[in-house]
Design a protein around this motif. Structure first.
Motif, PDB file in Angstrom:
ATOM      1  N   ARG A   1      -6.470  11.199   5.492  1.00  0.00           N
ATOM      2  CA  ARG A   1      -5.149  10.719   4.622  1.00  0.00           C
ATOM      3  C   ARG A   1      -5.555   9.577   5.614  1.00  0.00           C
ATOM      4  O   ARG A   1      -4.748   9.851   6.556  1.00  0.00           O
ATOM      5  N   PRO A   2      -6.499   8.537   5.961  1.00  0.00           N
ATOM      6  CA  PRO A   2      -6.108   7.895   7.265  1.00  0.00           C
ATOM      7  C   PRO A   2      -5.255   6.640   6.991  1.00  0.00           C
ATOM      8  O   PRO A   2      -4.521   6.656   5.549  1.00  0.00           O
ATOM      9  N   ARG A   3      -4.878   6.303   7.901  1.00  0.00           N
ATOM     10  CA  ARG A   3      -3.243   5.305   7.915  1.00  0.00           C
ATOM     11  C   ARG A   3      -3.681   3.910   7.071  1.00  0.00           C
ATOM     12  O   ARG A   3      -2.704   3.318   6.119  1.00  0.00           O
ATOM     13  N   ALA A   4      -4.914   3.039   7.946  1.00  0.00           N
ATOM     14  CA  ALA A   4      -4.753   2.350   7.144  1.00  0.00           C
ATOM     15  C   ALA A   4      -5.893   2.085   6.017  1.00  0.00           C
ATOM     16  O   ALA A   4      -6.330   3.269   6.087  1.00  0.00           O
ATOM     17  N   LEU A   5      -5.852   1.415   5.160  1.00  0.00           N
ATOM     18  CA  LEU A   5      -6.173   1.341   3.855  1.00  0.00           C
ATOM     19  C   LEU A   5      -8.387   1.504   3.786  1.00  0.00           C
ATOM     20  O   LEU A   5      -8.335   0.668   4.992  1.00  0.00           O
ATOM     21  N   PRO A   6      -8.833   2.670   3.889  1.00  0.00           N
ATOM     22  CA  PRO A   6     -10.210   3.343   4.010  1.00  0.00           C
ATOM     23  C   PRO A   6     -10.522   1.626   2.983  1.00  0.00           C
ATOM     24  O   PRO A   6     -10.383   0.914   2.301  1.00  0.00           O
ATOM     25  N   ILE A   7     -12.370   1.320   3.709  1.00  0.00           N
ATOM     26  CA  ILE A   7     -12.595   0.244   3.159  1.00  0.00           C
ATOM     27  C   ILE A   7     -13.811   1.385   1.672  1.00  0.00           C
ATOM     28  O   ILE A   7     -14.551   1.509   2.655  1.00  0.00           O
ATOM     29  N   HIS A   8     -13.445   0.818   0.802  1.00  0.00           N
ATOM     30  CA  HIS A   8     -14.649   2.106  -0.189  1.00  0.00           C
ATOM     31  C   HIS A   8     -15.874   0.891  -0.287  1.00  0.00           C
ATOM     32  O   HIS A   8     -15.905   0.345  -1.397  1.00  0.00           O
TER      33      HIS A   8
END
Length: 439
Positions: A24-31
């Motif tokens: 669960r990364p704090r920054a928005l993940p890049i899909h």
């Protein structure tokens, strides 16, 4: 994923390591992916049937979805649709509302790309347009509406005269006829004004500008108020209200969200202006500092505009924050936190003085863009508005000596010093010209 039994080299190089440990990364993940795997046969059917989950980035992506939810919230709308550019956002919004034979009433003070879309591209598809010059006059809008009018279009802060739209007044006229007011809110951003809160039905942005903030990526967004009413407007927009034979229609499935659902399901994926998840990520990152940047840019711009207005080399400054601007009273009513940071200044003299001014600048960058953290300058008469006649340019406040400034976050004293150098360079051209004429 588990390594395949007795797999060959090529099989392993494709499959091994293509998964990632759940976290669960704090920054928005890049899909950053074209498509998504399905957990089961029924999962795929559910996606294509009810739209559950994600199947292909052209129709939905978790990174894009997260940024859409952020932008919808900031604009006070129900849903947002992120697209590949601001022009794509305007095109998709209009294509979702119009059909051959329909009519648009637009402010004449709009971005040239939008004007070209209406006068050339949509005109070829049988859509006609009427342009309103006196946008502060409600009767001018009302008089332009016909039985075939399907939307009103304007910018919250207009390009290039900086006129501020009386959103509530124009939205009320649109509502009288059961049609939407579409507002391009790029110059103002939702930090300064949220048109949906004043009655607009749809807001569009070039997310390439203030929302991303760094001038690094392209993007656009459509935000819908979620209040489409088929009982009131269904006859005007039958594609949103009618139920195809044997199928549940958009109104039946989505209610007040039928309009944005149509754009998402039927217009954007078919025309294909899909945003890159990487661009969506950068727009989302930029939006996290939107209020801080716009507040600073607006304060800088007002200080610069006041300084320029007092200079003898300057003929006029078109900034809505100045008491001299004809829509200053409207700006005070709608804009909160600043008056924006894009405006025009007209030098005494003509194109030679404008050229000298631009080429003397060192802090302010000469380029086609706006809403950047960096201050920018452009000469509209030879660039963005070059295709208009001299009479049309003059009517919209663009003279040979007019320059557009987009003020950034630099130290304001540095900006004023740079502008002072530009004005001195422009004045020297005028002095040389006077000497030559006398000689």
């Amino acid at each position: 994923m588990t390594e395949p039994i007795r797999s060959g080299f090529t099989t392993r190089q494709v499959h091994i390591g293509s998964d990632a440990t759940a976290a669960r990364p704090r920054a928005l993940p890049i899909h950053l992916t074209a498509g998504f795997t399905f957990d089961s046969f029924d999962d795929a059917a559910a996606h294509f049937g009810a739209g559950d989950g994600f199947g292909y980035t052209r129709t939905g992506n978790p990174t894009v979805d997260a940024v859409e939810r952020k932008l919808a919230s900031l604009e006070g709308g129900a849903e947002a649709l992120l697209l590949a550019s601001g022009q794509a956002a305007i095109s998709v919004a209009l294509l979702g509302l119009l059909t051959a034979g329909d009519h648009v009433v637009s402010s004449t003070h709009i971005y040239e790309g939008t004007r070209g879309l209406l006068l050339e591209n949509l005109a070829r598809l049988g859509v006609t347009s009427t342009f309103v010059d006196e946008i502060a006059d409600p009767d001018a809008w009302r008089a332009a509406i016909t039985s075939r009018t399907r939307l009103l279009f304007a910018e919250s802060i207009a390009n290039a005269r900086n006129d501020v739209l009386d959103i509530a007044a124009v939205a009320a006229i649109a509502d009288e006829h059961g049609i939407p007011l579409v507002v391009d809110n790029t110059f103002a951003t939702p930090y300064l004004v949220r048109p949906i809160e004043h009655g607009a039905a749809i807001v569009v942005h070039s997310a390439s500008k203030f929302l991303s903030g760094q001038g690094a990526v392209l993007g656009g967004v459509i935000v819908d108020d979620g209040r489409f009413d088929a009982a009131r407007s269904g006859a005007l927009f039958p594609h949103l209200a009618a139920s195809p034979s044997g199928e549940a229609g958009l109104w039946e499935r989505h209610g007040g969200h039928a309009r944005i659902a149509y754009l998402r399901e039927s217009v954007a994926p078919r025309f294909g202006p899909t945003p890159s998840p990487l661009n969506a990520f950068l727009i989302g990152q930029g939006t996290e500092t939107l209020s801080l940047r716009v507040e600073r840019q607006s304060a800088n711009a007002l200080a610069v505009a006041e300084w320029l207005e007092a200079r003898p080399e300057v003929a006029s400054v078109a900034h809505a924050g100045l008491a001299s601007h004809p829509t200053h009273h409207i700006a005070k009513r709608y804009l909160s936190g600043g008056y924006g940071s894009v405006f025009t200044v007209t030098l005494r003299g003509g194109i030679d003085e404008a050229r000298a001014f631009v080429e003397a600048l060192q802090v302010i960058t000469h380029m086609t863009h706006l809403g950047d953290v960096r201050s920018l300058v452009l000469h509209p008469g030879t660039t963005s508005h070059a295709r208009r006649s001299p009479e049309q340019r003059e009517a919209h406040g663009i003279l040979p000596g007019t320059l557009r400034l987009s003020i950034g976050i630099e130290d304001v004293d540095d900006l004023i010093a740079d502008l002072d150098a530009g004005l001195r360079a422009a004045a020297s051209i005028g002095e040389r010209f006077d000497i030559e004429v006398v000689a």
